[in-house]
Design a protein around this motif. Structure first.
Motif, mmCIF file in Angstrom:
data_model
loop_
_atom_site.group_PDB
_atom_site.id
_atom_site.type_symbol
_atom_site.label_atom_id
_atom_site.label_comp_id
_atom_site.label_asym_id
_atom_site.label_seq_id
_atom_site.Cartn_x
_atom_site.Cartn_y
_atom_site.Cartn_z
ATOM 1 N N VAL A 90 3.693 -5.417 5.542
ATOM 2 C CA VAL A 90 2.811 -4.693 4.785
ATOM 3 C C VAL A 90 1.855 -3.849 5.850
ATOM 4 O O VAL A 90 1.583 -4.435 6.831
ATOM 5 N N ASP A 91 1.370 -2.756 5.439
ATOM 6 C CA ASP A 91 0.363 -2.121 6.344
ATOM 7 C C ASP A 91 -1.162 -2.343 5.946
ATOM 8 O O ASP A 91 -0.983 -3.431 5.140
ATOM 9 N N GLU A 92 -2.087 -1.790 6.475
ATOM 10 C CA GLU A 92 -3.553 -2.683 6.302
ATOM 11 C C GLU A 92 -3.835 -2.104 4.822
ATOM 12 O O GLU A 92 -4.769 -2.827 4.206
ATOM 13 N N ASP A 93 -3.279 -1.373 3.968
ATOM 14 C CA ASP A 93 -3.468 -1.533 2.709
ATOM 15 C C ASP A 93 -2.729 -1.912 1.732
ATOM 16 O O ASP A 93 -2.769 -1.838 0.464
ATOM 17 N N GLY A 94 -1.938 -2.928 2.186
ATOM 18 C CA GLY A 94 -1.006 -3.709 1.483
ATOM 19 C C GLY A 94 0.427 -3.140 0.912
ATOM 20 O O GLY A 94 0.792 -3.667 0.208
ATOM 21 N N ALA A 95 0.513 -1.823 1.374
ATOM 22 C CA ALA A 95 1.834 -1.162 0.895
ATOM 23 C C ALA A 95 3.009 -1.777 1.792
ATOM 24 O O ALA A 95 2.793 -1.806 3.143
ATOM 25 N N THR A 97 5.824 -1.639 4.220
ATOM 26 C CA THR A 97 6.560 -0.980 5.517
ATOM 27 C C THR A 97 7.901 -1.480 5.873
ATOM 28 O O THR A 97 8.594 -0.476 6.397
#
Length: 158
Positions: A90-95, A97
């Motif tokens: 996940v990316d820094e926002d939790g999405a 990737t």
């Protein structure tokens, strides 16, 4: 000198006529990144001519048991072989990737046979002894000398 056409589509819904190809292949392409890989197998079988071949590679399922660490720490199994939860980054926002879906060798063989494909060969390449540097995160000669990192399925329709 050979004309080719490139088509971008979902692997579960190929915009191709039934029985229109002699060969389909995927090198770490669609198969491990689709949650319903059985649908991919069925769709490839649909577009293959009788006797056509489907060749694809995936991360070897035994590799999922180990951390991506090229050293001795990467030789201790941490995750059960039968754990089919996807690997997600996940990316820094939790999405998400990156998502890769784990299946056992038996799962893959069942997907193939249920789609009307016959397994001709299962290739498990050995780690290249002359590679030297670790690659693919934690893959190294140490790990590659013990377990395969890749599984290549060679199938035939009918």
């Amino acid at each position: 000198g050979v004309a080719t056409t490139v088509v971008l589509s979902y692997a579960q819904r190929l915009p191709c006529a039934h029985e229109s190809f002699d060969l389909a292949c995927s090198a770490y392409g669609a198969v491990p990144f689709v949650a319903d890989s059985a649908a991919v197998m069925a769709e490839v079988a649909r577009v293959l001519k009788p006797g056509g071949r489907w060749v694809f590679s995936v991360t070897h399922p035994i590799r999922w048991c180990f951390l991506d660490d090229p050293g001795p720490e990467g030789l201790t199994a941490r995750v059960p072989y039968f754990d089919r939860l996807p690997y997600v980054e996940v990316d820094e926002d939790g999405a998400p990737t990156y998502v890769e879906h784990h299946r056992t060798l038996g799962d893959r063989v069942r997907e193939l046979t249920q789609a009307g494909l016959r397994l001709v060969d299962l290739v498990e390449p050995e780690y290249p002894r002359d590679l030297g540097e670790p690659w693919g995160g934690g893959w190294s000669a140490l790990r590659g000398g013990l377990i395969p990192g890749t599984a290549i399925f060679i199938t035939r329709k009918g």
